[in-house]
Motif scaffolding. Structure first.
Motif, PDB file in Angstrom:
ATOM      1  N   ARG A  63      23.526  20.118 -19.886  1.00 11.83           N
ATOM      2  CA  ARG A  63      24.717  19.873 -20.276  1.00 11.83           C
ATOM      3  C   ARG A  63      25.031  20.786 -21.673  1.00 11.83           C
ATOM      4  NH1 ARG A  63      29.138  16.648 -18.930  1.00 11.83           N
ATOM      5  NH2 ARG A  63      27.869  15.554 -17.288  1.00 11.83           N
ATOM      6  N   ARG A  96      34.371  -7.389 -29.713  1.00 12.47           N
ATOM      7  CA  ARG A  96      35.443  -7.376 -28.557  1.00 12.47           C
ATOM      8  C   ARG A  96      36.760  -8.148 -29.200  1.00 12.47           C
ATOM      9  NH1 ARG A  96      33.238  -6.849 -23.344  1.00 12.47           N
ATOM     10  NH2 ARG A  96      31.947  -4.864 -23.400  1.00 12.47           N
ATOM     11  N   ALA A 115      33.945   9.330 -17.635  1.00  8.96           N
ATOM     12  CA  ALA A 115      34.775   8.085 -17.916  1.00  8.96           C
ATOM     13  C   ALA A 115      34.612   7.333 -19.057  1.00  8.96           C
ATOM     14  CB  ALA A 115      34.449   7.189 -16.604  1.00  8.96           C
ATOM     15  N   GLU A 144      40.232  -6.889 -30.383  1.00 12.66           N
ATOM     16  CA  GLU A 144      41.834  -7.451 -29.854  1.00 12.66           C
ATOM     17  C   GLU A 144      42.577  -7.769 -30.923  1.00 12.66           C
ATOM     18  OE1 GLU A 144      42.603 -10.351 -26.318  1.00 12.66           O
ATOM     19  OE2 GLU A 144      40.569 -10.290 -26.551  1.00 12.66           O
ATOM     20  N   ASN A 187      40.604  10.301 -10.743  1.00 12.56           N
ATOM     21  CA  ASN A 187      40.111   9.365 -10.223  1.00 12.56           C
ATOM     22  C   ASN A 187      39.020   8.888 -11.723  1.00 12.56           C
ATOM     23  OD1 ASN A 187      40.118   8.707  -7.698  1.00 12.56           O
ATOM     24  ND2 ASN A 187      39.211  10.855  -7.042  1.00 12.56           N
ATOM     25  N   ARG A 237      47.833  -3.297 -24.295  1.00 14.55           N
ATOM     26  CA  ARG A 237      48.148  -4.617 -24.223  1.00 14.55           C
ATOM     27  C   ARG A 237      48.846  -5.128 -25.596  1.00 14.55           C
ATOM     28  NH1 ARG A 237      44.757  -8.904 -24.844  1.00 14.55           N
ATOM     29  NH2 ARG A 237      45.480 -10.832 -23.600  1.00 14.55           N
ATOM     30  N   ARG A 272      41.009   6.912 -14.160  1.00 18.00           N
ATOM     31  CA  ARG A 272      41.074   5.540 -13.686  1.00 18.00           C
ATOM     32  C   ARG A 272      39.843   4.561 -13.778  1.00 18.00           C
ATOM     33  NH1 ARG A 272      44.702   4.118  -9.855  1.00 18.00           N
ATOM     34  NH2 ARG A 272      43.350   3.033  -8.371  1.00 18.00           N
ATOM     35  N   GLU A 273      38.557   5.277 -13.854  1.00 17.79           N
ATOM     36  CA  GLU A 273      37.537   4.581 -14.272  1.00 17.79           C
ATOM     37  C   GLU A 273      37.580   4.185 -15.717  1.00 17.79           C
ATOM     38  OE1 GLU A 273      34.067   6.467 -11.368  1.00 17.79           O
ATOM     39  OE2 GLU A 273      33.595   5.823 -13.289  1.00 17.79           O
ATOM     40  N   TYR A 286      49.902  -4.177 -11.001  1.00 18.72           N
ATOM     41  CA  TYR A 286      49.678  -3.540  -9.886  1.00 18.72           C
ATOM     42  C   TYR A 286      50.791  -2.721  -9.350  1.00 18.72           C
ATOM     43  CZ  TYR A 286      48.220  -3.108  -4.884  1.00 18.72           C
ATOM     44  OH  TYR A 286      47.781  -2.662  -3.730  1.00 18.72           O
ATOM     45  N   HIS A 288      39.003  -4.082 -18.977  1.00  9.83           N
ATOM     46  CA  HIS A 288      37.939  -5.106 -19.107  1.00  9.83           C
ATOM     47  C   HIS A 288      37.851  -5.580 -20.310  1.00  9.83           C
ATOM     48  CE1 HIS A 288      34.434  -6.807 -16.737  1.00  9.83           C
ATOM     49  NE2 HIS A 288      35.311  -7.076 -15.859  1.00  9.83           N
ATOM     50  N   GLU A 289      38.120  -4.561 -21.491  1.00 11.90           N
ATOM     51  CA  GLU A 289      37.754  -5.211 -22.642  1.00 11.90           C
ATOM     52  C   GLU A 289      39.347  -5.709 -23.249  1.00 11.90           C
ATOM     53  OE1 GLU A 289      36.579  -1.751 -24.915  1.00 11.90           O
ATOM     54  OE2 GLU A 289      34.969  -1.335 -23.309  1.00 11.90           O
ATOM     55  N   ARG A 290      39.953  -5.890 -22.363  1.00 12.43           N
ATOM     56  CA  ARG A 290      41.363  -6.309 -22.862  1.00 12.43           C
ATOM     57  C   ARG A 290      42.457  -5.495 -23.596  1.00 12.43           C
ATOM     58  NH1 ARG A 290      41.597 -12.257 -21.652  1.00 12.43           N
ATOM     59  NH2 ARG A 290      39.271 -12.984 -21.612  1.00 12.43           N
ATOM     60  N   SER A 328      28.771   8.830 -19.409  1.00 14.07           N
ATOM     61  CA  SER A 328      29.574   9.555 -18.077  1.00 14.07           C
ATOM     62  C   SER A 328      30.780  10.015 -18.830  1.00 14.07           C
ATOM     63  CB  SER A 328      29.741   8.689 -17.064  1.00 14.07           C
ATOM     64  OG  SER A 328      30.767   7.633 -17.644  1.00 14.07           O
ATOM     65  N   ARG A 372      39.852   1.318 -16.166  1.00 10.84           N
ATOM     66  CA  ARG A 372      39.211  -0.028 -15.573  1.00 10.84           C
ATOM     67  C   ARG A 372      38.382  -0.468 -16.890  1.00 10.84           C
ATOM     68  NH1 ARG A 372      40.655  -2.472 -11.120  1.00 10.84           N
ATOM     69  NH2 ARG A 372      40.995  -0.409 -10.187  1.00 10.84           N
ATOM     70  N   LEU A 373      37.447   0.159 -17.469  1.00 15.59           N
ATOM     71  CA  LEU A 373      36.726  -0.146 -18.568  1.00 15.59           C
ATOM     72  C   LEU A 373      37.314  -0.872 -19.783  1.00 15.59           C
ATOM     73  CD1 LEU A 373      34.256   2.956 -18.942  1.00 15.59           C
ATOM     74  CD2 LEU A 373      33.631   0.673 -18.242  1.00 15.59           C
TER      75      LEU A 373
END
Lengths: 242, 242
Positions: free
Chosen positions: B3, B179, B36, B183, B72, B98, B75-76, B91, B83-85, B34, B79-80
């Motif tokens: 890479r 985390r 993402a 927040e 795609n 947040r 969106r990953e 939806y 999950h960490e708020r 990655s 999503r991460l």
DNA sequence: GCATATTTGTCCGTATGTATA
DNA sequence: CTATACATACGGACAAATATG
């Protein structure tokens, strides 16, 4: 707000949706969870129930094919579970069910000592409801042990520790402990059948509760520390031994 | 393992890769993260630095286009961070930065009281190194306050609380507190400029450290409780007031 | 309230890179 | 070393949901 009837987009999509909805239990209509989250729920259960044992490789194609979802959706689910430490992601090699080692178990117990110890410390500030939940979990464990229902004993023990955490009254703390306990269940599958594993802890939990109800909080906190020492050694010796 | 050079697949792909690699800093070659995850790193920084304020909608097309990654992959990353708020996912409506409310802040402080309180309780069991890290953080805050470098005061205060957590010596606990603090930074952006917010806490931290070094742990634990009460009220009053 | 435009949810095909037999 | 298998990431397609006029 709907997602009720079968979506007749294409055959494969509709079938996959139905299959997943059935796996989601009876709450399909109420659930707004995405496909990825439902897939994650399925896989999480399979891992925690021991159907997918630590070390197993989860092939994108195989799992995706079996569950009838695309690789993109499956990868989202994998990512969620990797974040929960139930799977590990090795770059360009794929995802595997995590295999907790001795260091992981020690770390988990340090974290539990801090969180559960800190939560128990708030026994007097907790709500009556939260305190009663602790009592109920202890009694459920005692009853299950009397009947030698070992699976229920294990469930009650987990409920007991979740109830202790619940004394603090923080949703985030509850979730964090749930994660820690889930990770610990992985370690159980490394060392084999955990069916009678929790038997010895029933009297310890009962004694701890007695101290709490006798208003002897400091001694209860010491009892919790002892419990963690015993449980950690118990697991570590079996992890190393086998 | 490479890479290294530009990947000449298509114009857009190669450009996007280079752009992201440059953002990853000089560690591009060592990083196995990655795409993402690197996108998530970028977005996380933007959110925590206040460039993307709470409530803002993150359009898939706009962000994906700006960062040069596919939907795609983006969106990953979403999503991460969900999950960490740090983001919320509604939806079929999209993802938003947040907006923590009063209940969130209260919950965060309950969790911090339990975890940091439980970690401080282990002061005598901690390593010398961990204890020294606490001292260093306090001194850095005192020095920064003397020079009225308020940003550094805030950084030192966060370091102080991470150091207290570090007394326990659990990587999982450290991550969980990181985390929680991230927040909390979101809540700061809800109420406005946090630059001088931490000023009042410098003497409190200094006094707490003095109690620790005087071997008066119980009083230090009380001081920590007082700190949390003051800080929580401070934030909540500003959250409600504005 | 309705028709339209925009955006998201999901899936598929494919090119490229990486690890392993 | 080559070949194979598989993961990574992109782009496109279309249905469904939401937002807009």
């Amino acid at each position: 707000m709907v997602r009720r009837g079968p979506r007749l987009t294409t055959m494969t999509t509709a079938q996959a949706g139905d299959w997943l909805n059935s796996l989601a239990g009876g709450r399909a209509d109420l659930e707004r969870a995405s496909t990825a989250e439902r897939v994650a729920d399925v896989l999480r259960s399979r891992v925690l129930e021991g159907d997918l044992l630590p070390g197993l490789k989860l092939s994108e194609e195989a799992i995706g094919g079996a569950l009838g979802v695309s690789r993109n959706t499956l990868r989202e689910a994998f990512r969620l579970l990797t974040h929960e430490r139930l799977l590990v992601h090795e770059y360009s090699r794929g995802v595997f069910v995590r295999t907790p080692d001795v260091a992981d178990v020690s770390d988990l117990y340090v974290a539990r000592r801090v969180i559960e110890g800190g939560a128990l410390h708030r026994w007097h500030e907790a709500t009556d409801e939260a305190r009663q939940t602790v009592r109920d979990a202890v009694h459920a464990g005692v009853d299950a042990a009397a009947d030698e229902r070992w699976v229920d004993v294990g469930t009650a023990n987990i409920r007991f520790h979740q109830a202790i955490t619940g004394l603090a009254g923080s949703a985030r703390l509850d979730e964090q402990v749930e994660r820690l306990l889930a990770e610990l269940r992985l370690a159980f599958w490394v060392m084999g059948d955990p069916s009678e594993f929790y038997r010895d802890y029933v009297p310890m939990n009962r004694d701890l509760l007695a101290l709490l109800d006798a208003d002897r909080l400091p001694e209860a906190e010491e009892a919790l520390v002892r419990y963690f020492d015993v449980a950690e050694n118990h697991i570590l010796s079996r992890l190393r031994g086998v």
